[in-house]
Design a protein around this motif. Structure first.
Motif, PDB file in Angstrom:
ATOM      1  N   TYR A  72       5.242   0.424   1.006  1.00 41.12           N
ATOM      2  CA  TYR A  72       3.892  -0.008   0.895  1.00 41.12           C
ATOM      3  C   TYR A  72       3.136  -0.173   2.305  1.00 41.12           C
ATOM      4  O   TYR A  72       2.091  -0.092   2.283  1.00 41.12           O
ATOM      5  N   GLN A  73       3.985  -0.336   3.324  1.00 46.69           N
ATOM      6  CA  GLN A  73       3.282  -0.262   4.734  1.00 46.69           C
ATOM      7  C   GLN A  73       2.575   1.072   4.794  1.00 46.69           C
ATOM      8  O   GLN A  73       1.661   1.302   5.238  1.00 46.69           O
ATOM      9  N   THR A  74       3.393   2.049   4.474  1.00 48.10           N
ATOM     10  CA  THR A  74       2.887   3.331   4.600  1.00 48.10           C
ATOM     11  C   THR A  74       1.613   3.882   3.687  1.00 48.10           C
ATOM     12  O   THR A  74       0.804   4.496   4.460  1.00 48.10           O
ATOM     13  N   LEU A  75       1.809   3.324   2.689  1.00 50.21           N
ATOM     14  CA  LEU A  75       0.501   3.554   1.623  1.00 50.21           C
ATOM     15  C   LEU A  75      -0.629   2.830   2.429  1.00 50.21           C
ATOM     16  O   LEU A  75      -1.848   3.740   2.193  1.00 50.21           O
ATOM     17  N   PHE A  78      -2.321   4.860   5.044  1.00 52.49           N
ATOM     18  CA  PHE A  78      -3.184   5.941   4.698  1.00 52.49           C
ATOM     19  C   PHE A  78      -3.982   5.756   3.724  1.00 52.49           C
ATOM     20  O   PHE A  78      -4.715   6.620   3.054  1.00 52.49           O
ATOM     21  N   ASP A  79      -4.321   4.346   3.559  1.00 53.27           N
ATOM     22  CA  ASP A  79      -5.726   3.982   2.689  1.00 53.27           C
ATOM     23  C   ASP A  79      -5.413   4.396   1.191  1.00 53.27           C
ATOM     24  O   ASP A  79      -6.257   4.815   0.488  1.00 53.27           O
ATOM     25  N   VAL A  98      -2.609   6.764  -6.570  1.00 54.66           N
ATOM     26  CA  VAL A  98      -1.022   6.775  -6.416  1.00 54.66           C
ATOM     27  C   VAL A  98      -0.272   6.035  -7.333  1.00 54.66           C
ATOM     28  O   VAL A  98      -0.793   4.994  -7.961  1.00 54.66           O
ATOM     29  N   MET A  99       0.711   6.765  -8.128  1.00 52.35           N
ATOM     30  CA  MET A  99       1.708   6.229  -9.269  1.00 52.35           C
ATOM     31  C   MET A  99       3.144   6.142  -8.474  1.00 52.35           C
ATOM     32  O   MET A  99       3.410   7.206  -7.804  1.00 52.35           O
ATOM     33  N   PHE A 200       3.669  11.933   4.000  1.00 54.68           N
ATOM     34  CA  PHE A 200       2.567  11.585   3.399  1.00 54.68           C
ATOM     35  C   PHE A 200       1.273  12.280   4.287  1.00 54.68           C
ATOM     36  O   PHE A 200       0.298  12.549   3.314  1.00 54.68           O
ATOM     37  N   ALA A 201       1.162  12.446   5.373  1.00 52.26           N
ATOM     38  CA  ALA A 201       0.196  12.893   6.159  1.00 52.26           C
ATOM     39  C   ALA A 201       0.059  14.636   5.733  1.00 52.26           C
ATOM     40  O   ALA A 201      -1.022  14.846   5.502  1.00 52.26           O
ATOM     41  N   LYS A 202       1.146  15.248   5.476  1.00 49.48           N
ATOM     42  CA  LYS A 202       1.262  16.402   5.079  1.00 49.48           C
ATOM     43  C   LYS A 202       0.684  16.433   3.812  1.00 49.48           C
ATOM     44  O   LYS A 202      -0.271  17.513   3.338  1.00 49.48           O
TER      45      LYS A 202
END
Length: 208
Positions: A72-75, A78-79, A98-99, A200-202
């Motif tokens: 969740y920190q990563t989500l 990346f907004d 996102v799901m 996630f960036a990719k």
């Protein structure tokens, strides 16, 4: 969308484990953890299975354990979410595009589902994929998730090998691989925050 009932009887070992957890912790969720997120999601994140003290306790995927802290920190970075993750199901967190789902719906002993249990849950993962009309990308957390997802997309895992950072095209859908964001992987250095965020960036860069 086909999803397991709260007392799904399909996997005897998981049913017994669920029953034992209910006896020891009657205030926990103790059932198949439903998917969580945006019904218009372009990205589906597929985990392994509910953690005993995570989703099995709280009723929401990756909520209440270390793996959820990193995810969740990563989500948020990346907004892909709004609100504040507070490690419980009613914290008000909302996912954006996102799901999150799991390859196996119920918590397995020692976080290790058996092949028969993965197979029993396959229709639920297929149903979740089919219920997302805007789905373009999937991020698979770990090899079990990867293999289950590849099968759910109608392909053979042997043709799409799991590797952290791997990218696979199946029809109109792109599958991205990451090591699972479990404490075991992060504590041993197998997975760093930078490595996880790079996946996630990719996915976001490819979306354009």
């Amino acid at each position: 969308m086909q999803q397991p009932t709260r007392d799904c009887p399909l996997c005897p070992r998981l049913v017994a484990y669920r029953a034992n957890n209910r006896l020891e912790n009657p205030d926990w969720y103790n059932g198949p953890a439903p998917s969580f997120g945006d019904g218009a999601a372009w990205l589906l994140i597929v985990g392994l299975a509910p953690g005993r003290t995570g989703a099995n306790r709280t009723g929401r995927p990756f909520t209440g354990d270390w793996a959820g802290d990193l995810l969740y920190q990563t989500l948020a970075r990346f907004d892909l979410s709004s609100g504040t993750y507070a490690a419980h199901a009613d914290d008000g967190l909302v996912l954006k595009g996102v799901m999150i789902a799991n390859a196996v719906q119920c918590a397995p002993p020692a976080n290790k589902p058996e092949p028969s249990e993965i197979a029993q849950c396959a229709p639920f993962l297929q149903a979740q994929i089919g219920a997302l009309p805007k789905l373009r990308s999937l991020i698979c957390l770990g090899k079990i998730s990867h293999d289950a997802t590849i099968r759910a997309l109608g392909a053979k895992p042997s043709a799409y090998k799991f590797a952290h950072g791997g990218v696979h095209q199946i029809g109109d859908t792109t599958v991205y691989d990451s090591y699972h964001c479990s404490r075991y992987n992060t504590n041993t250095g197998r997975l760093t925050t930078d490595m996880f965020e790079a996946v996630f960036a990719k996915a976001l860069a490819d979306r354009g």
